[in-house]
Scaffold this motif. Structure first.
Motif, PDB file in Angstrom:
ATOM      1  N   SER A  32       1.390   2.960  -0.596  1.00  0.00           N
ATOM      2  CA  SER A  32       1.482   3.283  -2.029  1.00  0.00           C
ATOM      3  C   SER A  32       0.104   3.506  -2.624  1.00  0.00           C
ATOM      4  CB  SER A  32       2.210   2.149  -2.777  1.00  0.00           C
ATOM      5  OG  SER A  32       3.537   2.017  -2.321  1.00  0.00           O
ATOM      6  N   ALA A  33      -0.826   2.642  -2.237  1.00  0.00           N
ATOM      7  CA  ALA A  33      -2.193   2.794  -2.743  1.00  0.00           C
ATOM      8  C   ALA A  33      -2.790   4.118  -2.295  1.00  0.00           C
ATOM      9  CB  ALA A  33      -3.054   1.624  -2.261  1.00  0.00           C
ATOM     10  N   THR A  34      -2.526   4.474  -1.025  1.00  0.00           N
ATOM     11  CA  THR A  34      -3.030   5.751  -0.513  1.00  0.00           C
ATOM     12  C   THR A  34      -2.419   6.925  -1.260  1.00  0.00           C
ATOM     13  OG1 THR A  34      -3.352   4.791   1.682  1.00  0.00           O
ATOM     14  CG2 THR A  34      -3.234   7.198   1.550  1.00  0.00           C
ATOM     15  N   GLU A  35      -1.100   6.860  -1.480  1.00  0.00           N
ATOM     16  CA  GLU A  35      -0.405   7.934  -2.211  1.00  0.00           C
ATOM     17  C   GLU A  35      -0.921   8.035  -3.642  1.00  0.00           C
ATOM     18  OE1 GLU A  35       3.667   6.926  -1.887  1.00  0.00           O
ATOM     19  OE2 GLU A  35       3.859   7.508   0.227  1.00  0.00           O
ATOM     20  N   ALA A  36      -1.141   6.873  -4.267  1.00  0.00           N
ATOM     21  CA  ALA A  36      -1.658   6.884  -5.641  1.00  0.00           C
ATOM     22  C   ALA A  36      -3.039   7.499  -5.681  1.00  0.00           C
ATOM     23  CB  ALA A  36      -1.681   5.455  -6.195  1.00  0.00           C
ATOM     24  N   GLN A  37      -3.854   7.166  -4.695  1.00  0.00           N
ATOM     25  CA  GLN A  37      -5.207   7.711  -4.639  1.00  0.00           C
ATOM     26  C   GLN A  37      -5.156   9.221  -4.423  1.00  0.00           C
ATOM     27  OE1 GLN A  37      -7.639   5.969  -1.602  1.00  0.00           O
ATOM     28  NE2 GLN A  37      -9.525   6.906  -2.340  1.00  0.00           N
ATOM     29  N   GLN A  38      -4.225   9.636  -3.537  1.00  0.00           N
ATOM     30  CA  GLN A  38      -4.083  11.068  -3.277  1.00  0.00           C
ATOM     31  C   GLN A  38      -3.576  11.802  -4.520  1.00  0.00           C
ATOM     32  OE1 GLN A  38      -1.453  10.993   0.097  1.00  0.00           O
ATOM     33  NE2 GLN A  38      -3.130  10.801   1.603  1.00  0.00           N
TER      34      GLN A  38
END
Length: 381
Positions: free
Chosen positions: A40-46
């Motif tokens: 989720s953190a990666t997706e949010a960052q992306q």
């Protein structure tokens, strides 16, 4: 006792196994949650990285297209660059529409011919018909003064009502001068050889109440060296009702110009247009008065007054003549150049696109406005 101890041990072993299984499940769930959180953190960052960023100037660059289900407001305007090269079919159609609108504007105008045979002057001024029924030059000797009356001939295609919406005409003076013109209902009285502060045209029939207007434009030809330009005064005489009587709205405007671009030397045209049919009893600021100037000014169209405007009842051809007063204080001969004019008519819906066009490209030179009761000034020279 041995059997009981063995059963107790088995129960304890089962409990321990269950606890171990539960611990293993919890550990697995925790790992899954951690992985999900990381994802989720990666997706949010992306997702955050994919959002167009605003730079220090407030600009935003979109890598892809823009799709919106609802309306997009662009109050600041949208810049659409045109590709260089042969026009596409769409741009060609747009150009045809633009050309058509230009032609429509021409259709809703009509020529006003300067009647050079009926031009009159007072004093020692002389008239030269440079182009009969088109152009004339009026010469005023040094130290002399004159009142010039220039009538126009044009279509008179109205009955009780008129579609007249505006008028423009060629005019230029090489000395201090005052131009006055009347339009709309009611008689007008013309007086000659008065000071420039006097009123050349006043409402007729003993100032009888009516709904017409009079515009009085004064050019003193005195350059403001501190501000680098010239002041122009416009006095509008009008009446809204018989109780209040005649009023005068005085508008002061300032036109920037160097000593090489004197006013009114560089005035080329005087223009009056109103955006729509005006009420006879309400001041709606529907009329506008502009000067078109020549020379090296960056801007050459100046709005010098707003006006009440007139209704189209008994408006006739609108402005049928102008009257110019000149006082030549120079050492040489002064001149007024008079030329043809052009009547403008309302387009469908009783609107006048010429007003909107001028208002869009012109420079507002108005600095002050003041309205007072009309008090006649009649001081002979």
């Amino acid at each position: 006792d041995v059997r009981q101890s063995s059963a107790t041990a088995e129960a304890a072993a089962r409990t321990a196994g269950q606890s171990a299984a539960a611990a293993s499940t919890s550990a697995s769930d925790a790992a899954t949650s951690a992985t999900s959180a990381a994802n989720s953190a990666t997706e949010a960052q992306q997702a955050l990285a994919a959002i167009p960023q605003v730079d220090a100037s407030g600009n935003m660059t979109l890598a892809g297209g823009l799709t919106a289900a609802g309306a997009i407001n662009a109050n600041g305007g949208v810049n659409i660059p045109l590709a260089v090269g042969a026009p596409t079919s769409e741009s060609g159609v747009n150009r045809l529409y633009a050309a058509g609108m230009g032609g429509a504007s021409n259709i809703y105008t009509a020529a006003a011919f300067l009647n050079t045979d009926s031009l009159t002057t007072t004093g020692t001024a002389t008239i030269t018909k440079t182009v009969p029924w088109q152009m004339a030059r009026i010469g005023i000797p040094a130290g002399a003064h004159t009142t010039i009356q220039a009538p126009f001939e044009g279509p008179s295609s109205q009955w009780n009502y008129s579609s007249w919406a505006g008028f423009s005409f060629v005019w230029r003076s090489t000395a201090a001068a005052k131009v006055t013109m009347g339009f709309g209902r009611g008689a007008k009285t013309i007086r000659t050889d008065l000071t420039t502060d006097s009123y050349t045209i006043i409402p007729g029939n003993g100032l009888a109440f009516n709904f017409g207007e009079i515009l009085d434009i004064t050019f003193d030809n005195v350059r403001d060296t501190a501000r680098n330009g010239y002041t122009v005064r416009v006095r509008e005489i009008y009446a809204l009702n018989s109780t209040d009587g005649w009023q005068v709205k005085t508008t002061t405007s300032f036109i920037p110009a160097t000593q090489n671009e004197p006013i009114p030397w560089t005035v080329c045209k005087i223009i009056y247009q109103q955006q729509a049919v005006a009420s006879s009893s309400v001041y709606e600021n529907l009329g506008g008065l502009w000067l078109m100037v020549t020379g090296a000014q960056t801007n050459n169209l100046y709005k010098i007054a707003t006006c009440r405007g007139v209704s189209n009842f008994e408006t006739g051809v609108g402005i049928s003549r102008w009257v110019t007063d000149v006082i030549n204080t120079t050492s040489g001969t002064a001149a007024v150049n008079a030329g043809p004019g052009e009547y403008a008519y309302y387009q469908p819906g009783n609107i006048n696109p010429l007003f909107y066009g001028l208002d869009a490209i012109g420079t507002n030179a108005i600095e002050s406005e003041e309205t007072a009761d009309f008090e006649d000034i009649n001081i002979p020279l």
